[in-house]
Design a protein around this motif. Sequence first.
Motif, PDB file in Angstrom:
ATOM      1  N   MET A 176      39.273  12.033   3.534  1.00 36.33           N
ATOM      2  CA  MET A 176      38.885  10.623   3.469  1.00 36.33           C
ATOM      3  C   MET A 176      39.745   9.848   2.477  1.00 36.33           C
ATOM      4  O   MET A 176      40.155   8.714   2.739  1.00 36.33           O
ATOM      5  CB  MET A 176      37.417  10.508   3.078  1.00 36.33           C
ATOM      6  CG  MET A 176      36.450  10.788   4.213  1.00 36.33           C
ATOM      7  SD  MET A 176      36.672   9.693   5.646  1.00 36.33           S
ATOM      8  CE  MET A 176      36.238   8.105   4.965  1.00 36.33           C
ATOM      9  N   VAL A 177      40.039  10.452   1.345  1.00 31.33           N
ATOM     10  CA  VAL A 177      40.841   9.765   0.319  1.00 31.33           C
ATOM     11  C   VAL A 177      42.220   9.423   0.868  1.00 31.33           C
ATOM     12  O   VAL A 177      42.737   8.312   0.654  1.00 31.33           O
ATOM     13  CB  VAL A 177      40.962  10.634  -0.945  1.00 31.33           C
ATOM     14  CG1 VAL A 177      41.996  10.061  -1.903  1.00 31.33           C
ATOM     15  CG2 VAL A 177      39.603  10.737  -1.642  1.00 31.33           C
ATOM     16  N   ARG A 178      42.831  10.363   1.580  1.00 25.70           N
ATOM     17  CA  ARG A 178      44.181  10.133   2.099  1.00 25.70           C
ATOM     18  C   ARG A 178      44.176   9.191   3.297  1.00 25.70           C
ATOM     19  O   ARG A 178      45.149   8.489   3.540  1.00 25.70           O
ATOM     20  CB  ARG A 178      44.833  11.464   2.447  1.00 25.70           C
ATOM     21  CG  ARG A 178      45.175  12.291   1.204  1.00 25.70           C
ATOM     22  CD  ARG A 178      46.010  13.526   1.511  1.00 25.70           C
ATOM     23  NE  ARG A 178      46.490  14.108   0.268  1.00 25.70           N
ATOM     24  CZ  ARG A 178      45.878  15.082  -0.399  1.00 25.70           C
ATOM     25  NH1 ARG A 178      44.762  15.594   0.078  1.00 25.70           N
ATOM     26  NH2 ARG A 178      46.377  15.545  -1.531  1.00 25.70           N
ATOM     27  N   SER A 223      40.337   5.170   5.418  1.00 25.59           N
ATOM     28  CA  SER A 223      39.842   4.626   6.671  1.00 25.59           C
ATOM     29  C   SER A 223      38.589   5.386   7.081  1.00 25.59           C
ATOM     30  O   SER A 223      38.374   6.521   6.658  1.00 25.59           O
ATOM     31  CB  SER A 223      40.920   4.771   7.758  1.00 25.59           C
ATOM     32  OG  SER A 223      40.376   4.614   9.048  1.00 25.59           O
ATOM     33  N   TRP A 224      37.750   4.757   7.941  1.00 20.87           N
ATOM     34  CA  TRP A 224      36.564   5.422   8.480  1.00 20.87           C
ATOM     35  C   TRP A 224      36.935   6.375   9.617  1.00 20.87           C
ATOM     36  O   TRP A 224      36.110   7.140  10.099  1.00 20.87           O
ATOM     37  CB  TRP A 224      35.588   4.356   8.992  1.00 20.87           C
ATOM     38  CG  TRP A 224      34.160   4.801   9.074  1.00 20.87           C
ATOM     39  CD1 TRP A 224      33.508   5.257  10.185  1.00 20.87           C
ATOM     40  CD2 TRP A 224      33.208   4.852   8.013  1.00 20.87           C
ATOM     41  NE1 TRP A 224      32.208   5.581   9.887  1.00 20.87           N
ATOM     42  CE2 TRP A 224      31.995   5.331   8.544  1.00 20.87           C
ATOM     43  CE3 TRP A 224      33.257   4.534   6.646  1.00 20.87           C
ATOM     44  CZ2 TRP A 224      30.844   5.495   7.784  1.00 20.87           C
ATOM     45  CZ3 TRP A 224      32.117   4.692   5.892  1.00 20.87           C
ATOM     46  CH2 TRP A 224      30.929   5.171   6.451  1.00 20.87           C
ATOM     47  N   ALA A 225      38.177   6.353  10.040  1.00 20.73           N
ATOM     48  CA  ALA A 225      38.601   7.066  11.250  1.00 20.73           C
ATOM     49  C   ALA A 225      38.276   8.558  11.269  1.00 20.73           C
ATOM     50  O   ALA A 225      37.923   9.095  12.326  1.00 20.73           O
ATOM     51  CB  ALA A 225      40.099   6.852  11.464  1.00 20.73           C
ATOM     52  N   PRO A 226      38.379   9.290  10.130  1.00 17.57           N
ATOM     53  CA  PRO A 226      38.119  10.744  10.199  1.00 17.57           C
ATOM     54  C   PRO A 226      36.642  11.113  10.293  1.00 17.57           C
ATOM     55  O   PRO A 226      36.304  12.296  10.217  1.00 17.57           O
ATOM     56  CB  PRO A 226      38.704  11.267   8.884  1.00 17.57           C
ATOM     57  CG  PRO A 226      39.529  10.178   8.324  1.00 17.57           C
ATOM     58  CD  PRO A 226      38.915   8.913   8.814  1.00 17.57           C
ATOM     59  N   GLY A 245      50.315  16.785  -0.815  1.00 15.94           N
ATOM     60  CA  GLY A 245      50.126  15.973   0.388  1.00 15.94           C
ATOM     61  C   GLY A 245      49.304  16.588   1.482  1.00 15.94           C
ATOM     62  O   GLY A 245      49.214  16.040   2.582  1.00 15.94           O
ATOM     63  N   ARG A 246      48.656  17.699   1.231  1.00 15.58           N
ATOM     64  CA  ARG A 246      47.860  18.369   2.259  1.00 15.58           C
ATOM     65  C   ARG A 246      46.399  17.925   2.159  1.00 15.58           C
ATOM     66  O   ARG A 246      45.843  17.841   1.070  1.00 15.58           O
ATOM     67  CB  ARG A 246      47.943  19.886   2.101  1.00 15.58           C
ATOM     68  CG  ARG A 246      49.340  20.465   2.299  1.00 15.58           C
ATOM     69  CD  ARG A 246      49.381  21.943   1.940  1.00 15.58           C
ATOM     70  NE  ARG A 246      50.715  22.492   2.039  1.00 15.58           N
ATOM     71  CZ  ARG A 246      51.147  23.254   3.051  1.00 15.58           C
ATOM     72  NH1 ARG A 246      50.320  23.557   4.045  1.00 15.58           N
ATOM     73  NH2 ARG A 246      52.378  23.709   3.071  1.00 15.58           N
ATOM     74  N   SER A 247      45.781  17.732   3.300  1.00 11.55           N
ATOM     75  CA  SER A 247      44.379  17.315   3.307  1.00 11.55           C
ATOM     76  C   SER A 247      43.431  18.455   2.968  1.00 11.55           C
ATOM     77  O   SER A 247      42.244  18.223   2.720  1.00 11.55           O
ATOM     78  CB  SER A 247      44.009  16.726   4.666  1.00 11.55           C
ATOM     79  OG  SER A 247      44.147  17.697   5.691  1.00 11.55           O
ATOM     80  N   ASN A 248      43.930  19.690   2.963  1.00 11.43           N
ATOM     81  CA  ASN A 248      43.081  20.839   2.625  1.00 11.43           C
ATOM     82  C   ASN A 248      43.461  21.466   1.282  1.00 11.43           C
ATOM     83  O   ASN A 248      43.144  22.622   1.018  1.00 11.43           O
ATOM     84  CB  ASN A 248      43.141  21.885   3.737  1.00 11.43           C
ATOM     85  CG  ASN A 248      44.540  22.447   3.956  1.00 11.43           C
ATOM     86  OD1 ASN A 248      45.522  21.880   3.482  1.00 11.43           O
ATOM     87  ND2 ASN A 248      44.627  23.549   4.679  1.00 11.43           N
ATOM     88  N   VAL A 249      44.132  20.694   0.441  1.00  7.76           N
ATOM     89  CA  VAL A 249      44.512  21.177  -0.892  1.00  7.76           C
ATOM     90  C   VAL A 249      44.187  20.093  -1.920  1.00  7.76           C
ATOM     91  O   VAL A 249      44.522  18.926  -1.723  1.00  7.76           O
ATOM     92  CB  VAL A 249      46.011  21.532  -0.969  1.00  7.76           C
ATOM     93  CG1 VAL A 249      46.412  21.897  -2.401  1.00  7.76           C
ATOM     94  CG2 VAL A 249      46.337  22.685  -0.019  1.00  7.76           C
TER      95      VAL A 249
END
Length: 304
Positions: free
Chosen positions: A105-107, A110-113, A256-260
């Motif tokens: 969400m931080v990256r 937007s509400w999109a995810p 830059g990874r969404s899971n790190v």
Amino acid sequence: MKIFVGFGDYPLTTKALKEAGAEIVDSLEKAEGFVFTQTPGTEFPLLPDGVRWVQFPNAGLNAYFTAGQIDDKRRWSNASGVYGQQVAEAAMALLLGLIHMHPTMVRADSWAPSTQIDQQTRWLDGATVAIVGAGGIGKHLAAMLKPFGAKSLAVSRTGTPTQDFDATEPISNLHQVLADADHVVLCVPLTADTYHLIGKAELKAMQSTAILINVARGEVVDTEALVDALDAQEISGAGLDVTDPEPLPDDHPLWGRSNVIITPHVANTLTSMDRMLAPVVAENYRRFLAGEKMLTEVDIHKGY
């Protein structure tokens, strides 16, 4: 006993030592004891022969052992367990942030995810969290996991059961523990035995849905193997307060990874050290004078 506190200013520690009867001196050359303060850019000095006791502000002493700065001529104490609660809290924050997908969400900004997050969010309730390192940090972490309904599975050198954890296994069973755990938290001291403790084989042993948290030292994890494991989706994500190298270069593939989630080695902050150290250093001083084992005395044969 004459004590030099330096090279940074630790007023609370200095006050506690004075109240314990120590004479605070203004140079290392005059001292019988040395409280080395954590000041960025300050290197550990060459010690005069008159210094009989050294107190470090940190728990991990691997760099000092590697440099041959710790010997059997003196007694040494560190900060093992002093910052356990803070570091455990930071580990919990990293783990919770990742299983609740906060970086996504931080990256996105937007509400999109929202649909993805709705489908992939997880909880700690019912999870087994392997805690590699059964010291002060691990014990605090185990206590924090209980209200969330998670099981703590500690890994120690011997695997001796303790009431602090739901279960304990020896380090010889590490691979099986990694396979059984939903998530893994590293809080071991860095020694020759724990260098790259988590490498390619260990990451492959973990569940593909597992998250790895490192609040120990960066070198406990093989960074290249971690990047490969994340790329191959062999693990779900990683929370790192420590890295190898450190600081982590701006162009490093872990960014830059969404899971790190990466934090800059602030599970315990420099500004909190004086307050936390003061009572422990004073008690170590009393015990040193009495010829007793100090609260955080270093075993030079074990390296911590």
